[in-house]
Scaffold this motif. Structure first.
Motif, PDB file in Angstrom:
ATOM      1  N   ASN A   1       0.895  -1.308  -0.035  1.00 17.43           N
ATOM      2  CA  ASN A   1       0.184  -0.171   0.158  1.00 17.43           C
ATOM      3  C   ASN A   1       0.903   1.455   0.107  1.00 17.43           C
ATOM      4  OD1 ASN A   1      -2.615  -1.193  -0.157  1.00 17.43           O
ATOM      5  ND2 ASN A   1      -2.514  -1.568   2.129  1.00 17.43           N
ATOM      6  N   ASN A   2       2.264   1.148   0.120  1.00 16.23           N
ATOM      7  CA  ASN A   2       2.959   2.297   0.065  1.00 16.23           C
ATOM      8  C   ASN A   2       3.172   2.611  -1.160  1.00 16.23           C
ATOM      9  OD1 ASN A   2       3.662   1.467   3.180  1.00 16.23           O
ATOM     10  ND2 ASN A   2       4.501   3.550   2.852  1.00 16.23           N
ATOM     11  N   LEU A   3       2.769   1.777  -2.201  1.00 16.23           N
ATOM     12  CA  LEU A   3       2.905   2.464  -3.747  1.00 16.23           C
ATOM     13  C   LEU A   3       2.096   3.610  -3.982  1.00 16.23           C
ATOM     14  CD1 LEU A   3       2.677  -1.015  -5.464  1.00 16.23           C
ATOM     15  CD2 LEU A   3       4.797   0.383  -5.310  1.00 16.23           C
ATOM     16  N   MET A   4       1.027   3.631  -2.904  1.00 14.79           N
ATOM     17  CA  MET A   4       0.219   5.053  -3.361  1.00 14.79           C
ATOM     18  C   MET A   4       0.432   5.797  -2.015  1.00 14.79           C
ATOM     19  SD  MET A   4      -1.149   3.898  -5.866  1.00 14.79           S
ATOM     20  CE  MET A   4      -2.356   5.257  -6.270  1.00 14.79           C
ATOM     21  N   ALA A   5       0.566   5.205  -0.996  1.00 15.96           N
ATOM     22  CA  ALA A   5       0.701   6.407   0.316  1.00 15.96           C
ATOM     23  C   ALA A   5       2.064   6.886   0.301  1.00 15.96           C
ATOM     24  CB  ALA A   5       0.593   5.587   1.717  1.00 15.96           C
ATOM     25  N   SER A   6       3.257   6.699  -0.376  1.00 17.21           N
ATOM     26  CA  SER A   6       4.467   7.155  -0.204  1.00 17.21           C
ATOM     27  C   SER A   6       4.819   7.841  -1.484  1.00 17.21           C
ATOM     28  CB  SER A   6       5.683   6.214   0.141  1.00 17.21           C
ATOM     29  OG  SER A   6       5.541   5.890   1.412  1.00 17.21           O
ATOM     30  N   LYS A   7       5.347   9.170  -1.317  1.00 17.29           N
ATOM     31  CA  LYS A   7       5.772   9.710  -2.725  1.00 17.29           C
ATOM     32  C   LYS A   7       6.990   9.499  -3.472  1.00 17.29           C
ATOM     33  CE  LYS A   7       3.519  14.001  -1.349  1.00 17.29           C
ATOM     34  NZ  LYS A   7       3.657  15.606  -0.850  1.00 17.29           N
ATOM     35  N   THR A   8       7.905   8.625  -2.657  1.00 14.84           N
ATOM     36  CA  THR A   8       8.956   8.315  -3.295  1.00 14.84           C
ATOM     37  C   THR A   8       9.338   6.958  -2.687  1.00 14.84           C
ATOM     38  OG1 THR A   8      10.326   9.513  -1.774  1.00 14.84           O
ATOM     39  CG2 THR A   8      10.053  10.696  -3.555  1.00 14.84           C
ATOM     40  N   PRO A   9      10.312   6.058  -3.239  1.00 18.81           N
ATOM     41  CA  PRO A   9      10.809   4.807  -2.552  1.00 18.81           C
ATOM     42  C   PRO A   9      11.703   5.301  -1.374  1.00 18.81           C
ATOM     43  CG  PRO A   9      11.144   4.807  -4.972  1.00 18.81           C
ATOM     44  CD  PRO A   9      10.796   6.241  -4.604  1.00 18.81           C
ATOM     45  N   GLU A  10      12.156   6.387  -1.481  1.00 18.26           N
ATOM     46  CA  GLU A  10      13.262   6.543  -0.207  1.00 18.26           C
ATOM     47  C   GLU A  10      12.122   7.028   1.075  1.00 18.26           C
ATOM     48  OE1 GLU A  10      13.564   9.628   1.610  1.00 18.26           O
ATOM     49  OE2 GLU A  10      15.398   8.877   2.658  1.00 18.26           O
ATOM     50  N   GLN A  11      11.238   7.799   0.772  1.00 19.80           N
ATOM     51  CA  GLN A  11      10.087   7.577   1.789  1.00 19.80           C
ATOM     52  C   GLN A  11       9.488   6.621   2.254  1.00 19.80           C
ATOM     53  OE1 GLN A  11       6.910  10.472   0.669  1.00 19.80           O
ATOM     54  NE2 GLN A  11       6.135  10.928   2.785  1.00 19.80           N
ATOM     55  N   ALA A  12       9.116   5.539   1.446  1.00 22.74           N
ATOM     56  CA  ALA A  12       8.471   4.484   1.814  1.00 22.74           C
ATOM     57  C   ALA A  12       9.533   3.313   2.552  1.00 22.74           C
ATOM     58  CB  ALA A  12       8.001   3.604   0.653  1.00 22.74           C
ATOM     59  N   GLY A  13      10.766   3.689   2.440  1.00 20.76           N
ATOM     60  CA  GLY A  13      11.724   2.929   2.958  1.00 20.76           C
ATOM     61  C   GLY A  13      11.934   3.449   4.497  1.00 20.76           C
ATOM     62  N   GLN A  14      11.917   4.738   4.756  1.00 20.60           N
ATOM     63  CA  GLN A  14      12.070   5.222   6.051  1.00 20.60           C
ATOM     64  C   GLN A  14      10.764   4.672   6.721  1.00 20.60           C
ATOM     65  OE1 GLN A  14      12.151   9.393   5.470  1.00 20.60           O
ATOM     66  NE2 GLN A  14      14.438   9.325   4.791  1.00 20.60           N
ATOM     67  N   ALA A  15       9.627   4.734   6.300  1.00 22.57           N
ATOM     68  CA  ALA A  15       8.466   4.482   6.888  1.00 22.57           C
ATOM     69  C   ALA A  15       8.639   2.658   7.171  1.00 22.57           C
ATOM     70  CB  ALA A  15       7.084   4.390   6.114  1.00 22.57           C
ATOM     71  N   PHE A  16       9.064   2.022   6.291  1.00 20.48           N
ATOM     72  CA  PHE A  16       9.378   0.476   6.297  1.00 20.48           C
ATOM     73  C   PHE A  16      10.373   0.337   7.632  1.00 20.48           C
ATOM     74  CE2 PHE A  16      11.042  -3.603   4.798  1.00 20.48           C
ATOM     75  CZ  PHE A  16      10.035  -4.295   5.249  1.00 20.48           C
ATOM     76  N   GLU A  17      11.132   1.093   7.593  1.00 25.18           N
ATOM     77  CA  GLU A  17      12.306   0.815   8.535  1.00 25.18           C
ATOM     78  C   GLU A  17      11.708   1.028  10.042  1.00 25.18           C
ATOM     79  OE1 GLU A  17      16.973   2.263   9.641  1.00 25.18           O
ATOM     80  OE2 GLU A  17      16.088   2.540   7.689  1.00 25.18           O
ATOM     81  N   ARG A  18      10.876   2.276  10.131  1.00 28.48           N
ATOM     82  CA  ARG A  18      10.309   2.417  11.570  1.00 28.48           C
ATOM     83  C   ARG A  18       9.530   1.266  11.794  1.00 28.48           C
ATOM     84  NH1 ARG A  18       9.780   7.629   9.074  1.00 28.48           N
ATOM     85  NH2 ARG A  18       7.547   7.460   8.490  1.00 28.48           N
ATOM     86  N   TYR A  19       8.832   0.816  10.667  1.00 21.98           N
ATOM     87  CA  TYR A  19       7.898  -0.307  10.995  1.00 21.98           C
ATOM     88  C   TYR A  19       8.709  -1.744  11.474  1.00 21.98           C
ATOM     89  CZ  TYR A  19       4.526  -4.307   9.378  1.00 21.98           C
ATOM     90  OH  TYR A  19       3.891  -5.336   9.388  1.00 21.98           O
ATOM     91  N   LEU A  20       9.589  -1.991  10.878  1.00 27.24           N
ATOM     92  CA  LEU A  20      10.369  -3.146  11.304  1.00 27.24           C
ATOM     93  C   LEU A  20      11.029  -2.842  12.705  1.00 27.24           C
ATOM     94  CD1 LEU A  20      12.647  -3.896   8.229  1.00 27.24           C
ATOM     95  CD2 LEU A  20      10.538  -5.260   9.296  1.00 27.24           C
ATOM     96  N   LEU A  21      11.358  -1.739  13.084  1.00 27.48           N
ATOM     97  CA  LEU A  21      12.113  -1.401  14.534  1.00 27.48           C
ATOM     98  C   LEU A  21      10.856  -1.505  15.445  1.00 27.48           C
ATOM     99  CD1 LEU A  21      14.290   1.709  13.842  1.00 27.48           C
ATOM    100  CD2 LEU A  21      15.001  -0.751  14.225  1.00 27.48           C
ATOM    101  N   ALA A  22       9.525  -1.306  15.107  1.00 26.11           N
ATOM    102  CA  ALA A  22       8.622  -1.474  16.054  1.00 26.11           C
ATOM    103  C   ALA A  22       8.401  -2.920  16.339  1.00 26.11           C
ATOM    104  CB  ALA A  22       7.367  -0.664  15.370  1.00 26.11           C
ATOM    105  N   VAL A  23       8.479  -3.760  15.132  1.00 31.56           N
ATOM    106  CA  VAL A  23       8.145  -5.124  15.404  1.00 31.56           C
ATOM    107  C   VAL A  23       9.469  -5.729  16.285  1.00 31.56           C
ATOM    108  CG1 VAL A  23       7.986  -7.446  14.013  1.00 31.56           C
ATOM    109  CG2 VAL A  23       7.107  -5.314  13.168  1.00 31.56           C
ATOM    110  N   PHE A  24      10.559  -5.285  16.105  1.00 33.56           N
ATOM    111  CA  PHE A  24      11.813  -5.750  16.866  1.00 33.56           C
ATOM    112  C   PHE A  24      11.513  -5.336  18.442  1.00 33.56           C
ATOM    113  CE2 PHE A  24      14.684  -6.221  12.866  1.00 33.56           C
ATOM    114  CZ  PHE A  24      15.096  -7.546  13.386  1.00 33.56           C
TER     115      PHE A  24
END
Length: 306
Positions: free
Chosen positions: A134-157
Motif C-alpha cells: 500500500n506504500n506504492l500509493m501512500a508514499s511519494k518516493t521509494p526513499e520515503q517508503a523505505g523510511q516508513a518501512f524501517e520504522r515499522y520493522l523497528l517497532a516489530v523488533f
C-alpha cells in the motif's frame, strides 16, 4: 571574515551529493506503453471485520491454539492476508502453526501503530512481515517508503526479537519499474537491520493474469493466494531451521605456557666428595675408635706409630 577555498569546496561537494540523492529517490515514471491490467482469477466476497481503534482500518487477529511440538509464526500484513485469516486459503504443510494479523488498506505507518498496540496472547517463535504494497500509493518516493518501512520493522523488533520478511506482492495496476524501485528500497532497509528478506516477484509473472483477482491488486484465491501461502511457509521453515551464525572469533581455553627449551643451571665452586658407603662407617669414642670389623685401638698408639 572571508571564507577560504576549503569552505567553497565543501559547499560544492554538498551540492553534488544532493543532486545525486535527488536523482536516486526520484519516482520512476511509467513508460508510455504501460496500461494497467485486470486479473481473471476469483476472490471470495469480503467479510465484515471490526474496525481498529488505533488506525480506523478494518483489523483482525487470529491466534491458533497451542500444540505440542509446533512452532508458532505470526504473519503481519494488509489485505493480502484476508483469505488466510478467514480460513478460505489454508496454510500448507505441518509442524508450524500460523497466526495472522491483517489490516486491510494499511501502509507501513498504520501497521507500525497496530504492532505497538497489539495484544498477542501467545508468544510467537518468529514473526513474518510482509512488505507493505500500500506504500506504492501512500508514499511519494521509494526513499520515503523505505523510511516508513524501517520504522515499522523497528517497532516489530521492539516486541519480538526474531523477524523475517517477504517481499511486496506485485500488482498489475503498477509499472514494473516503479515496483522494482520500491522492492529494492524495502530490501535495502531489511539488510541494513539484518533482517532476512525473501523475494517473491519471480513467482508471480504478469503474463499469468489468473493469479490476480479482477481488481489487479489482490491475488486470486484459486491460484495466487495458495502460492503465496506456500512461499511464506517455505520462508518460515528456512528461518526456523537455519542455525544462528557463529561468532567470527571463538573463545579458546588458554593453556599454561610451556617453554620450548629448558635452561640448564650450572653451579661453579668446590666439588664436595660423596659420603662413604655405610660399610666403612666408624664409631668414634673418647680415646678409642672402632672400625667396621669391631677391632679397637688406642688413639695414643696410633699417634705414636704415625
Amino acid at each position: 571574515m572571508p571564507r577560504g577555498k576549503s569552505h567553497r569546496r565543501s559547499e560544492a561537494a554538498c551540492r553534488r551529493v544532493e543532486a545525486t540523492w535527488a536523482q536516486r529517490v526520484r519516482m520512476p515514471e511509467p513508460s508510455s506503453d504501460f496500461v494497467p491490467r485486470c486479473g481473471t482469477g476469483w476472490r471470495h466476497k469480503v467479510k465484515e471485520w471490526p474496525m481498529s481503534e488505533v488506525t480506523l482500518h478494518r483489523h483482525k487477529l487470529v491466534i491458533p491454539a497451542g500444540s505440542t511440538g509446533e512452532k508458532f509464526i505470526l504473519l503481519i500484513g494488509a489485505s493480502h492476508l484476508r483469505s488466510i485469516a478467514d480460513g478460505i486459503v489454508p496454510m500448507p504443510g505441518n509442524r508450524i502453526a500460523f497466526g495472522v494479523m491483517s489490516t486491510p488498506g494499511a501502509c507501513a505507518d498504520d501497521l507500525h501503530r497496530e504492532v505497538l498496540h497489539a495484544v498477542v496472547p501467545r508468544e510467537p517463535d518468529a514473526v513474518c512481515v510482509m512488505a507493505p504494497s500500500n506504500n506504492l500509493m501512500a508514499s511519494k518516493t521509494p526513499e520515503q517508503a523505505g523510511q516508513a518501512f524501517e520504522r515499522y520493522l523497528l517497532a516489530v523488533f521492539s516486541r519480538w526479537p526474531k523477524v523475517f520478511c517477504t517481499a511486496m506482492v506485485p500488482r498489475l495496476t503498477e509499472s514494473e519499474d516503479k515496483m522494482r524501485a520500491f522492492q529494492q528500497e524495502f530490501h535495502r532497509c531489511s539488510n541494513r537491520l539484518g533482517v532476512t528478506y525473501h523475494p517473491i516477484d519471480d513467482y508471480f509473472p504478469r503474463t499469468h493474469p489468473h493469479m490476480w483477482s479482477r481488481d489487479g491488486i489482490h491475488l486470486s484465491d484459486e491460484d495466487g493466494m495458495p502460492l503465496l501461502a506456500e512461499l511464506m511457509w517455505i520462508a518460515a521453515y528456512q528461518f526456523l531451521e537455519t542455525p544462528e551464525p557463529k561468532p567470527l572469533v571463538q573463545s579458546q581455553v588458554s593453556r599454561p605456557y610451556k617453554p620450548r627449551f629448558v635452561p640448564r643451571v650450572v653451579v661453579k665452586g668446590v666439588e664436595r666428595a660423596p659420603p662413604p658407603p655405610p660399610s666403612e662407617w666408624t664409631l668414634v669414642k673418647f680415646g678409642r675408635k672402632r672400625n667396621h670389623s669391631g677391632e679397637s685401638e688406642s688413639t695414643s698408639e696410633k699417634s705414636g706409630s704415625s
